[in-house]
Design a protein around this motif. Structure first.
Motif, PDB file in Angstrom:
ATOM      1  N   ARG A 103       8.682  13.125  -6.730  1.00  0.00           N
ATOM      2  CA  ARG A 103       9.894  12.363  -6.381  1.00  0.00           C
ATOM      3  C   ARG A 103       9.568  11.290  -5.345  1.00  0.00           C
ATOM      4  O   ARG A 103       9.976  10.130  -5.478  1.00  0.00           O
ATOM      5  CB  ARG A 103      10.961  13.312  -5.822  1.00  0.00           C
ATOM      6  CG  ARG A 103      12.200  12.595  -5.302  1.00  0.00           C
ATOM      7  CD  ARG A 103      12.907  13.440  -4.269  1.00  0.00           C
ATOM      8  NE  ARG A 103      12.027  13.768  -3.156  1.00  0.00           N
ATOM      9  CZ  ARG A 103      12.135  14.865  -2.395  1.00  0.00           C
ATOM     10  NH1 ARG A 103      13.084  15.725  -2.625  1.00  0.00           N
ATOM     11  NH2 ARG A 103      11.276  15.076  -1.410  1.00  0.00           N
ATOM     12  N   ASP A 104       8.806  11.662  -4.311  1.00  0.00           N
ATOM     13  CA  ASP A 104       8.462  10.699  -3.253  1.00  0.00           C
ATOM     14  C   ASP A 104       7.701   9.507  -3.837  1.00  0.00           C
ATOM     15  O   ASP A 104       8.005   8.351  -3.519  1.00  0.00           O
ATOM     16  CB  ASP A 104       7.574  11.360  -2.189  1.00  0.00           C
ATOM     17  CG  ASP A 104       8.330  12.324  -1.307  1.00  0.00           C
ATOM     18  OD1 ASP A 104       9.556  12.492  -1.493  1.00  0.00           O
ATOM     19  OD2 ASP A 104       7.680  12.937  -0.430  1.00  0.00           O
ATOM     20  N   GLY A 105       6.702   9.805  -4.666  1.00  0.00           N
ATOM     21  CA  GLY A 105       5.895   8.722  -5.238  1.00  0.00           C
ATOM     22  C   GLY A 105       6.737   7.794  -6.103  1.00  0.00           C
ATOM     23  O   GLY A 105       6.642   6.573  -6.017  1.00  0.00           O
ATOM     24  N   ARG A 106       7.571   8.414  -6.929  1.00  0.00           N
ATOM     25  CA  ARG A 106       8.446   7.630  -7.817  1.00  0.00           C
ATOM     26  C   ARG A 106       9.406   6.757  -7.002  1.00  0.00           C
ATOM     27  O   ARG A 106       9.540   5.553  -7.252  1.00  0.00           O
ATOM     28  CB  ARG A 106       9.243   8.609  -8.702  1.00  0.00           C
ATOM     29  CG  ARG A 106      10.234   7.974  -9.630  1.00  0.00           C
ATOM     30  CD  ARG A 106      11.251   9.005 -10.117  1.00  0.00           C
ATOM     31  NE  ARG A 106      12.137   9.435  -9.044  1.00  0.00           N
ATOM     32  CZ  ARG A 106      12.987  10.463  -9.129  1.00  0.00           C
ATOM     33  NH1 ARG A 106      13.033  11.176 -10.224  1.00  0.00           N
ATOM     34  NH2 ARG A 106      13.770  10.777  -8.106  1.00  0.00           N
ATOM     35  N   ASP A 107      10.078   7.358  -6.026  1.00  0.00           N
ATOM     36  CA  ASP A 107      11.099   6.620  -5.268  1.00  0.00           C
ATOM     37  C   ASP A 107      10.464   5.587  -4.338  1.00  0.00           C
ATOM     38  O   ASP A 107      11.043   4.519  -4.097  1.00  0.00           O
ATOM     39  CB  ASP A 107      11.983   7.594  -4.489  1.00  0.00           C
ATOM     40  CG  ASP A 107      12.845   8.432  -5.432  1.00  0.00           C
ATOM     41  OD1 ASP A 107      12.864   8.121  -6.642  1.00  0.00           O
ATOM     42  OD2 ASP A 107      13.479   9.390  -4.963  1.00  0.00           O
ATOM     43  N   ALA A 108       9.281   5.888  -3.817  1.00  0.00           N
ATOM     44  CA  ALA A 108       8.580   4.876  -3.005  1.00  0.00           C
ATOM     45  C   ALA A 108       8.212   3.680  -3.873  1.00  0.00           C
ATOM     46  O   ALA A 108       8.319   2.523  -3.441  1.00  0.00           O
ATOM     47  CB  ALA A 108       7.318   5.487  -2.381  1.00  0.00           C
ATOM     48  N   MET A 165       4.087   0.575   9.608  1.00  0.00           N
ATOM     49  CA  MET A 165       3.208  -0.576   9.394  1.00  0.00           C
ATOM     50  C   MET A 165       3.761  -1.384   8.220  1.00  0.00           C
ATOM     51  O   MET A 165       3.993  -0.827   7.133  1.00  0.00           O
ATOM     52  CB  MET A 165       1.782  -0.106   9.087  1.00  0.00           C
ATOM     53  CG  MET A 165       0.762  -1.213   9.039  1.00  0.00           C
ATOM     54  SD  MET A 165      -0.903  -0.490   8.814  1.00  0.00           S
ATOM     55  CE  MET A 165      -1.913  -1.946   8.947  1.00  0.00           C
ATOM     56  N   GLU A 166       3.964  -2.643   8.434  1.00  0.00           N
ATOM     57  CA  GLU A 166       4.609  -3.472   7.411  1.00  0.00           C
ATOM     58  C   GLU A 166       3.828  -3.432   6.086  1.00  0.00           C
ATOM     59  O   GLU A 166       2.602  -3.545   6.058  1.00  0.00           O
ATOM     60  CB  GLU A 166       4.699  -4.918   7.899  1.00  0.00           C
ATOM     61  CG  GLU A 166       5.662  -5.726   7.060  1.00  0.00           C
ATOM     62  CD  GLU A 166       5.606  -7.197   7.406  1.00  0.00           C
ATOM     63  OE1 GLU A 166       5.064  -7.555   8.464  1.00  0.00           O
ATOM     64  OE2 GLU A 166       6.105  -7.980   6.578  1.00  0.00           O
ATOM     65  N   GLY A 167       4.554  -3.257   5.011  1.00  0.00           N
ATOM     66  CA  GLY A 167       3.935  -3.262   3.681  1.00  0.00           C
ATOM     67  C   GLY A 167       3.251  -1.964   3.307  1.00  0.00           C
ATOM     68  O   GLY A 167       2.661  -1.863   2.237  1.00  0.00           O
ATOM     69  N   VAL A 168       3.313  -0.973   4.192  1.00  0.00           N
ATOM     70  CA  VAL A 168       2.656   0.314   3.906  1.00  0.00           C
ATOM     71  C   VAL A 168       3.723   1.405   3.771  1.00  0.00           C
ATOM     72  O   VAL A 168       4.544   1.598   4.669  1.00  0.00           O
ATOM     73  CB  VAL A 168       1.644   0.695   5.016  1.00  0.00           C
ATOM     74  CG1 VAL A 168       0.989   2.041   4.705  1.00  0.00           C
ATOM     75  CG2 VAL A 168       0.596  -0.391   5.157  1.00  0.00           C
ATOM     76  N   TYR A 169       3.696   2.080   2.656  1.00  0.00           N
ATOM     77  CA  TYR A 169       4.645   3.142   2.346  1.00  0.00           C
ATOM     78  C   TYR A 169       3.868   4.471   2.270  1.00  0.00           C
ATOM     79  O   TYR A 169       2.638   4.467   2.132  1.00  0.00           O
ATOM     80  CB  TYR A 169       5.323   2.872   0.995  1.00  0.00           C
ATOM     81  CG  TYR A 169       6.180   1.623   0.975  1.00  0.00           C
ATOM     82  CD1 TYR A 169       5.603   0.356   1.081  1.00  0.00           C
ATOM     83  CD2 TYR A 169       7.556   1.697   0.839  1.00  0.00           C
ATOM     84  CE1 TYR A 169       6.385  -0.796   1.073  1.00  0.00           C
ATOM     85  CE2 TYR A 169       8.347   0.548   0.818  1.00  0.00           C
ATOM     86  CZ  TYR A 169       7.759  -0.685   0.927  1.00  0.00           C
ATOM     87  OH  TYR A 169       8.533  -1.815   0.918  1.00  0.00           O
ATOM     88  N   ALA A 170       4.586   5.564   2.327  1.00  0.00           N
ATOM     89  CA  ALA A 170       3.908   6.870   2.245  1.00  0.00           C
ATOM     90  C   ALA A 170       4.849   7.900   1.658  1.00  0.00           C
ATOM     91  O   ALA A 170       6.078   7.753   1.711  1.00  0.00           O
ATOM     92  CB  ALA A 170       3.419   7.321   3.624  1.00  0.00           C
ATOM     93  N   GLY A 171       4.277   8.948   1.087  1.00  0.00           N
ATOM     94  CA  GLY A 171       5.088  10.038   0.534  1.00  0.00           C
ATOM     95  C   GLY A 171       4.208  11.227   0.199  1.00  0.00           C
ATOM     96  O   GLY A 171       2.986  11.170   0.291  1.00  0.00           O
ATOM     97  N   GLY A 172       4.852  12.313  -0.198  1.00  0.00           N
ATOM     98  CA  GLY A 172       4.121  13.550  -0.512  1.00  0.00           C
ATOM     99  C   GLY A 172       3.818  14.337   0.745  1.00  0.00           C
ATOM    100  O   GLY A 172       4.460  14.148   1.788  1.00  0.00           O
ATOM    101  N   ASP A 173       2.820  15.194   0.656  1.00  0.00           N
ATOM    102  CA  ASP A 173       2.560  16.147   1.739  1.00  0.00           C
ATOM    103  C   ASP A 173       2.143  15.507   3.056  1.00  0.00           C
ATOM    104  O   ASP A 173       2.241  16.146   4.109  1.00  0.00           O
ATOM    105  CB  ASP A 173       1.457  17.128   1.316  1.00  0.00           C
ATOM    106  CG  ASP A 173       1.913  18.058   0.205  1.00  0.00           C
ATOM    107  OD1 ASP A 173       3.115  18.043  -0.126  1.00  0.00           O
ATOM    108  OD2 ASP A 173       1.061  18.792  -0.328  1.00  0.00           O
ATOM    109  N   VAL A 178       0.856  -1.192   0.000  1.00  0.00           N
ATOM    110  CA  VAL A 178       0.000   0.000   0.000  1.00  0.00           C
ATOM    111  C   VAL A 178       0.891   1.242   0.000  1.00  0.00           C
ATOM    112  O   VAL A 178       1.920   1.275   0.691  1.00  0.00           O
ATOM    113  CB  VAL A 178      -0.902   0.026   1.263  1.00  0.00           C
ATOM    114  CG1 VAL A 178      -1.747   1.309   1.307  1.00  0.00           C
ATOM    115  CG2 VAL A 178      -1.785  -1.201   1.332  1.00  0.00           C
ATOM    116  N   PHE A 179       0.493   2.239  -0.788  1.00  0.00           N
ATOM    117  CA  PHE A 179       1.166   3.538  -0.729  1.00  0.00           C
ATOM    118  C   PHE A 179       0.148   4.581  -0.290  1.00  0.00           C
ATOM    119  O   PHE A 179      -0.957   4.666  -0.838  1.00  0.00           O
ATOM    120  CB  PHE A 179       1.733   3.933  -2.096  1.00  0.00           C
ATOM    121  CG  PHE A 179       2.336   5.313  -2.118  1.00  0.00           C
ATOM    122  CD1 PHE A 179       3.598   5.542  -1.562  1.00  0.00           C
ATOM    123  CD2 PHE A 179       1.646   6.390  -2.668  1.00  0.00           C
ATOM    124  CE1 PHE A 179       4.156   6.818  -1.567  1.00  0.00           C
ATOM    125  CE2 PHE A 179       2.201   7.671  -2.681  1.00  0.00           C
ATOM    126  CZ  PHE A 179       3.464   7.876  -2.126  1.00  0.00           C
TER     127      PHE A 179
END
Ligand code: SF4
Length: 454
Positions: A431-436, A410-418, A230-231
């Protein structure tokens, strides 16, 4: 008798509105673009590239324009930043790549117009070539991306390129996030935000589901159960309150909602006050103030509690406000919304004095009133943590905590942006979305396929 503030829609006719909300910065012609590209020194270790959060190889893409290789130029931009078209329009290039251009150190002092050239190349690609990337063979992995703004879109596109299936969920009906709903209409004129989303979706493998809000329509544990990863890229859904008397009066609204109305409705139907006061000092405040003026407000006053230097609106935005007949008043703090005969009549401010460290002290006895029919609050946005509270997502300082690979707690959960700690810039969210996505791809490649539900 109860008075009503002078708030009305349709203050200007269709022709005037069309002019006022047309492209703020018209595109370069082919000839202008080549002349501008020819000024570039194609620097080795280019400082402009160093200053770009997505690290676009700027001299390389500019050389493409100079030599007529438009396809190569656009690809150079888009492989680093798939939202290069909107970033070219909304990025504060004057404090990023263009500020670092070596031309600034020369006598004539004009940086290369990198943003305008980037727009030229990406527009060409969207007009002539469509999506330049293809998907890798399908991996059988399914990933949920929450939030279809710049971070979520960049993440979804990169995951799809790697052959993963992506479901992109957003509370709004349309994808695009801030590009669709949150910036002034003349910065992303027409339906450019939707055109760019369609262009991005051409990669395939991305299913968009609008009207889906985390915490209302689904939970994080639902997503962890149904998807391999999940992102979270939900941005900032909350707005700060002023916390002063009169804030609930009719005619007082947050600037974010006002901007969304201007973006999503027929401009002739958007109500605007005859006299508008905007409280705040960021780009949102400027976007709201200028758009109020361009909808036909007679007087627009932007009031900020500190000085020019402390405003988060860039110098170019501040100048834009002034050239659009917005009166800017500084060192003034709102005390109360003034009510007369049961209706909004103005805002009372106390005058401040700079203390020398960029802060101010305000004199409660020294106040003034700016008359207003409408007040727009632009004093900051907040990450709303409720949808993830109860899950093991660590939130600190009002933002989701991530590590260097964009992993939350939380395992398997990534986040980025504001919604995470960062620069609050569109290009940084991309950049955050791409690199995540790259981090998720690596993690998924290392893990066995788990038989995810279809
Ligand atoms: Fe061109 Fe300026 Fe970048 Fe050098 S710093 S590569 S001149 S845009």
């Amino acid at each position: 008798m109860t008075r009503t503030p002078d708030i009305a829609s349709g203050r200007l006719n269709d022709t005037a509105l069309a002019v006022n909300f047309s492209d703020a910065h018209p595109p370069l012609t082919k000839e202008q673009a080549v002349v501008e590209a020819d000024r570039c020194f194609f620097c080795y270790d280019a400082p402009c590239t160093e200053a770009c959060p997505t690290g676009i190889d700027i001299p390389k893409f500019i050389r493409g324009i100079a030599t007529g290789n438009m396809r190569g130029s656009a690809r150079t931009i888009l492989e680093s930043n798939i939202l290069g078209g909107s970033c070219a329009r909304v990025c504060p290039t004057e404090i990023l790549c263009e500020e670092k251009c070596v031309h600034n150190t020369r006598e004539e002092g004009h940086p290369i117009r990198i943003g305008a050239l980037q727009r030229h190349a990406t527009d060409w690609q969207m007009d002539h070539g469509g999506q330049p990337f293809t998907r890798a063979p399908e991996t059988g992995r399914r990933i949920a991306v929450v939030g279809a703004g710049p971070a979520g879109l960049a993440c979804a596109h990169r995951l799809a390129m790697h052959g993963h299936d992506v479901v992109l969920l957003d509370a709004h009906d349309h994808a695009g996030g801030l590009n669709e709903y949150g910036v002034a209409a003349y910065k992303l004129a027409g339906d450019f935000a939707q055109q760019e989303v369609a262009f991005l979706m051409e990669i395939g493998g991305i299913t968009f589901k609008g009207g889906q809000k985390l915490g209302r329509d689904f939970s994080l544990s639902d997503l962890r159960r149904d998807y391999d990863a999940v992102f979270l890229g939900m941005g900032l859904a909350g707005v700060r309150a002023l916390g002063i008397e009169g804030e609930t009066l009719e005619g007082v609204q947050d600037a974010v909602t006002f901007i969304e109305n201007v973006r999503s409705r027929d401009k002739k139907t958007v109500p605007v006050g005859r006299r508008v006061v905007v409280i705040g000092g960021g780009n949102t405040a400027v976007d709201a103030a200028v758009q109020a003026r361009r909808l036909g407000a007679e007087e627009v006053t932007l009031v900020y509690r500190r000085g020019h230097e402390q405003m988060s609106a860039t110098p170019v935005e501040r100048e834009w406000a002034q050239t659009n007949d917005v009166t800017v008043r500084l060192w003034s703090s709102p005390v109360r919304i003034v009510e007369e005969d049961g209706a909004l009549a103005g805002v009372e401010f106390s005058r401040g004095a700079a203390t020398g460290d960029g802060r101010a002290t305000y004199d409660a006895q020294d106040t003034f009133i700016v008359p207003a029919d409408m007040v727009l609050k632009a004093v900051g946005q907040l990450f709303v943590a409720d949808p993830v509270s109860g899950d093991s997502i660590l939130v600190e300082g009002g933002r989701i905590v991530v590590d260097g690979s964009y992993r939350t707690t939380m395992e398997g959960v990534y986040a980025g942006g504001d919604c995470t700690v960062g620069e609050d810039l569109t290009v940084a969210a991309v950049r955050d979305g791409r690199d995540a996505a790259e981090a998720m791809h690596l993690a998924l490649c290392a893990a066995p396929v788990s038989g995810v539900p279809a």
